[in-house]
Design an enzyme around this catalytic site. Structure first.
Site, short mmCIF file in Angstrom:
data_model
loop_
_atom_site.label_atom_id
_atom_site.label_comp_id
_atom_site.label_asym_id
_atom_site.label_seq_id
_atom_site.Cartn_x
_atom_site.Cartn_y
_atom_site.Cartn_z
N SER A 619 51.18 36.39 9.73
CA SER A 619 50.83 35.45 10.93
C SER A 619 52.07 35.57 12.06
O SER A 619 53.07 35.78 11.67
CB SER A 619 50.61 33.93 10.61
OG SER A 619 51.60 33.48 10.30
N HIS A 620 51.49 35.25 13.36
CA HIS A 620 52.77 35.75 14.29
C HIS A 620 53.88 34.68 13.95
O HIS A 620 55.18 35.01 14.09
CB HIS A 620 52.16 35.14 15.53
CG HIS A 620 53.29 35.33 16.85
ND1 HIS A 620 53.39 36.48 17.32
CD2 HIS A 620 54.05 34.07 17.34
CE1 HIS A 620 54.47 36.24 18.31
NE2 HIS A 620 54.64 34.72 18.42
N VAL A 621 53.81 33.23 13.56
CA VAL A 621 54.99 32.63 13.35
C VAL A 621 55.68 33.06 12.19
O VAL A 621 56.75 32.90 11.99
CB VAL A 621 54.40 30.88 13.14
CG1 VAL A 621 53.68 30.81 11.88
CG2 VAL A 621 55.72 30.21 13.30
#
Length: 681
Positions: A619-621
């Site tokens: 995921s991006h985070v």
């Protein structure tokens, strides 16, 4: 005498959901028994119906579905064998049958798939002459289209193949980024020039043949990965003239006049003057419009699903500005004609469409892969069967596809089938048993796709060694946890490697291209990773983790990013990371966020991020946490998490143990002027 009742009157026992896979396998075995003769698509459909009829007869005779399944899937391996996966609990013994299928697919040698990560020392630069030609053409040429881009790419590829190894890879990275910017509409597809469809397809054909030749000559897995990716970014070339001719034939056949200002005439003019991949989306949207009895909402929904909007349609050199027209008196005929026309468009613009790829590959498909390829195509509406068959086919094509254009496109198409099926199946996983049946084919698929897969292949071998029904006991679950954690680390490493290899090239090229938006440059490598075979495996790891840890009686922590340890900082508790993602905190802040969705940024200054949520490792985070060296962890135990929340506004030293546990000790009082919360401007 009264006529005998028709056979159709006999009630046939209803086959369960996994029947499509059994029917496909029955049809394949009947074809194999007949000597594997050449067959048309109509022959395949006829054999499939015969397979259904034969299974129905055996059911009527008293056999159970379980007996049929055992007969078809037991004994000697049948090439092209497929299986079904169900997210719901299966009857006792079903997994052992599924494991048998995996064993039967063990004809491949996993070790032959291994490609080690390359030692790429230093910051070798791409050939500047190649980069300059790209920038000059994209930024300065008044007349520019997809045709010109394909021709220039082919010209540059002829230069690249003769370069020294490290410079060749650096230049291929830039060219891959260039072609991906084009495929994602970051670059124009037409500027002040009209291209006839046959001219475009000639350029596509030349480029795809050139790339296939370069793939054959490539000396490393990384080279082949970039070249294969470039193939997926461009059409293979087809019957371009049919695009121009067939739209007129359809209009004339249904007495649709070439009337200026009407939707059909506007699209007709665009097709004649510059057909692009947008036309595939437009045709699908018009079919949705016709099938919905002329519903404009259905048309625009499909347009938006394809990444187009009104502004883009109106911005074509031959703009489309009106609403589509309905012709109720000939709607059925139009649907049939535009279904055929869609196939023509896909043959030119969508080389990775499975139907197009299978038809193009034809007799080039290896005999032991044909059954699985046919099953993947036939079962696209049944994700479990399609996924298993597509992975099976990819194992058979892995070596045969090297340097073979049609088989490379077919492999790309099968990879897309797996991705699409996984997107539907992974969210349905709710226990270890369902996850187990899905994890193996998705991991196989990733090993076949990853440019550096040595660690992943080892994980695959370890997963295959798990005992049957491992999820029923703690020891088996602990072994599964060990493999899943190793896969998770390998996914993080793969993501970091791709980001390190591609992001610099994407930025150096993208920031110099006038048409490419900054956000597309900044997210380039992350979007590549999230669109790869790694993403579905990452999602499945996250999905199965709670149930897996429960059976294995694991601890409270799951480490997403190890960051740096120890860290001493003030504790901040926030309801939602999204609300504070753009804030700036004092250095080494320890943040407890009650909600993390996965697409947020890591706030500046945060060194430790703890949450009860479990965003996937890609995921991006999660990617941002690894890039920024942030310790990012999920806490599954509510009592432990509440203990951390009670530390708000206190100074603590956080450490990550070798066992994967996150702990804290109270530190000295904060220095004067240091406060929790966002830093003052």
């Amino acid at each position: 005498a009264a006529p005998a009742p028709p056979k159709q009157a006999v009630r046939i026992p209803k086959l369960p959901e996994e029947a499509p896979g059994l029917c496909a396998l029955k049809a394949y075995m009947m074809w194999e028994k007949s000597g594997k003769p050449d067959r048309s698509r109509e022959d395949e459909d006829h054999e499939y119906k015969k397979g259904i009829a034969e299974l129905n007869r055996e059911l009527q005779a008293g056999k159970t579905v379980q007996q049929l399944e055992a007969e078809l899937k037991g004994g000697d391996s049948a090439p092209g064998q497929v299986s079904s996966w169900s997210p719901s609990p299966q009857p006792k013994g079903a997994h052992s049958q599924a494991q048998g299928e995996h064993v039967q697919r063990s004809g491949y040698d996993i070790k032959s798939w291994v490609s080690e990560a390359e030692e790429f020392v230093g910051n070798e630069h791409a050939d500047q002459a190649v980069v300059d030609k790209i920038l000059t053409a994209e930024n300065d040429w008044d007349m520019w289209t997809l045709m010109h881009r394909c021709n220039l790419c082919r010209e540059l590829m002829d230069q690249v193949v003769g370069m020294e190894h490290s410079q060749r890879i650096a230049t291929l990275r830039v060219m891959y980024c260039w072609m991906r910017y084009s495929a994602t509409r970051a670059l124009t597809w037409q500027r002040s020039y009209n291209t006839q469809p046959r001219q475009l397809t000639g350029a596509q054909d030349g480029l795809s043949q050139c790339l296939a030749s370069a793939h054959h000559k490539a000396k490393s897995a990384e080279e082949r990965w970039y070249i294969r990716g470039m193939l997926g970014c461009s059409g293979r070339g087809g019957n371009g003239q049919a695009i121009r001719d067939d739209i007129l034939h359809i209009m004339h056949r249904h007495n649709i006049k070439e009337q200026h200002g009407t939707w059909m005439e506007q699209w007709h003019q665009k097709l004649h003057n510059n057909t692009t991949p947008d036309d595939v989306v437009i045709c699908e949207a018009y079919l949705a419009f016709l099938r919905s009895n002329g519903d404009n909402g259905a048309f625009w929904q499909q347009i938006h699903n394809g990444g187009i909007d009104r502004e883009r349609l109106a911005g074509f050199a031959r703009p489309i500005t009106t609403e589509p027209q309905d012709y109720p008196h000939c709607r059925g005929g139009l649907i049939k004609d535009f279904e055929d026309y869609l196939n023509v468009l896909k043959s030119v613009h969508a080389g990775t469409d499975l139907g197009v790829a299978v038809d193009a590959a034809g007799g080039s498909i290896p005999g032991d892969a044909r059954g699985a390829v046919d099953s993947a195509r036939r079962n696209r509406g049944h994700p479990p069967s399609a996924l298993q068959a597509a992975v099976e086919a990819r194992t058979k094509l892995h070596h045969a596809s090297v340097g073979h254009r049609e088989l490379l496109y077919l492999d790309l198409a099968l990879e897309d089938v797996v991705r699409t099926a996984a997107e539907q199946l992974v969210p349905l996983v709710n226990d270890c048993q369902g996850a187990s049946d899905l994890f193996l084919p998705l991991l196989e698929n990733l090993c076949l796709s990853a440019p550096a897969n040595a660690e992943l292949c080892q994980c695959l071998m370890d997963w295959r060694k798990l005992p049957g029904e491992w999820w029923t006991n703690k020891q088996g679950a602990l072994r599964a946890v060990a493999v899943v954690d190793r896969v998770r680390r390998a996914l993080g490493s793969l993501s970091d490697t791709l980001t390190g290899n591609l992001q610099h090239a994407a930025e150096s090229l993208g920031t110099s291209l006038k048409e490419v938006d900054d956000w597309k440059v900044n997210l380039f490598s992350e979007e590549v990773v999230r669109g790869s075979a790694a993403f579905s495996v990452s999602l499945l790891c996250t999905r199965m983790d709670p149930a897996l840890r429960q059976v294995a009686e694991m601890g409270a922590w799951q480490i997403i990013s190890p960051g740096r340890s120890p860290v001493t900082g003030n504790v901040v508790v926030v309801p939602d990371l999204r609300d504070v993602q753009l804030e700036v905190y004092p250095p080494d802040t320890v943040m407890i966020s009650n909600n993390v969705g996965g697409d947020e940024e890591c706030p500046e200054g945060v060194a430790v991020l703890i949450t009860p949520n479990a965003p996937d490792v890609l995921s991006h985070v999660s990617v941002r946490a690894r890039n920024c060296n942030v310790l990012f962890a999920t806490c599954y135990d509510a009592a432990t998490l509440e203990d951390w929340r009670q530390l708000e506004n206190k100074l603590v030293t956080v450490e990550l143990s070798s066992a994967g546990d996150v702990s804290y000790t109270m530190a000295a009082a904060p220095a004067e002027g240091v406060a929790a919360g966002p830093a003052a401007d």
